[in-house]
Design a protein around this motif. Structure first.
Motif, short mmCIF file in Angstrom:
data_model
loop_
_atom_site.label_atom_id
_atom_site.label_comp_id
_atom_site.label_asym_id
_atom_site.label_seq_id
_atom_site.Cartn_x
_atom_site.Cartn_y
_atom_site.Cartn_z
N GLU A 1 18.67 98.51 104.94
CA GLU A 1 19.50 97.93 105.99
C GLU A 1 19.15 96.47 106.24
O GLU A 1 20.03 95.62 106.41
N LEU A 2 17.85 96.16 106.25
CA LEU A 2 17.41 94.78 106.44
C LEU A 2 17.86 93.88 105.29
O LEU A 2 18.28 92.74 105.51
N LEU A 3 17.78 94.39 104.08
CA LEU A 3 18.23 93.61 102.92
C LEU A 3 19.73 93.33 102.98
O LEU A 3 20.18 92.23 102.65
N LYS A 4 20.51 94.31 103.42
CA LYS A 4 21.96 94.10 103.56
C LYS A 4 22.24 93.02 104.59
O LYS A 4 23.09 92.15 104.38
N LEU A 5 21.52 93.06 105.72
CA LEU A 5 21.69 92.04 106.74
C LEU A 5 21.28 90.66 106.22
O LEU A 5 21.95 89.66 106.48
N TYR A 6 20.19 90.61 105.49
CA TYR A 6 19.72 89.36 104.91
C TYR A 6 20.75 88.77 103.96
O TYR A 6 21.07 87.58 104.03
N HIS A 7 21.28 89.61 103.07
CA HIS A 7 22.27 89.13 102.11
C HIS A 7 23.56 88.71 102.80
O HIS A 7 24.18 87.70 102.40
N ALA A 8 23.95 89.39 103.86
CA ALA A 8 25.14 89.00 104.61
C ALA A 8 24.91 87.64 105.27
O ALA A 8 25.81 86.79 105.28
N GLU A 9 23.73 87.43 105.81
CA GLU A 9 23.40 86.16 106.43
C GLU A 9 23.35 85.03 105.40
O GLU A 9 23.83 83.93 105.66
N GLN A 10 22.81 85.33 104.24
CA GLN A 10 22.77 84.33 103.16
C GLN A 10 24.18 83.96 102.73
O GLN A 10 24.45 82.79 102.45
N ALA A 11 25.07 84.93 102.65
CA ALA A 11 26.46 84.67 102.24
C ALA A 11 27.17 83.79 103.27
O ALA A 11 27.98 82.94 102.90
#
Length: 65
Positions: free
Chosen positions: A52-62
């Motif tokens: 879940e944290l990785l998904k949030l991180y990747h969404a923020e990076q995008a």
């Protein structure tokens, strides 16, 4: 905490591994099963949280690109 009885059918090799583990840790079979299940389920929850944290991180990076 209320205890409940659980009856399992396990492969003989797995039971032998469990008994070896219990002997190594100086606990009975029930305590070994409880500890191993608690550990495995905790690791599963940790992996879910990490995903879940990785998904949030990747969404923020995008968003930043």
């Amino acid at each position: 905490m209320a205890l409940k009885k659980l009856i399992l059918n396990l492969d003989e090799k797995l039971i032998a591994q469990l008994d070896d583990y219990a002997k190594e840790k100086h606990v009975n079979r029930t305590a070994a099963v409880a500890f191993l299940l608690t550990t495995a389920l905790g690791q599963k929850q940790a992996m879910t949280t990490l995903d879940e944290l990785l998904k949030l991180y990747h969404a923020e990076q995008a968003k930043q690109q």
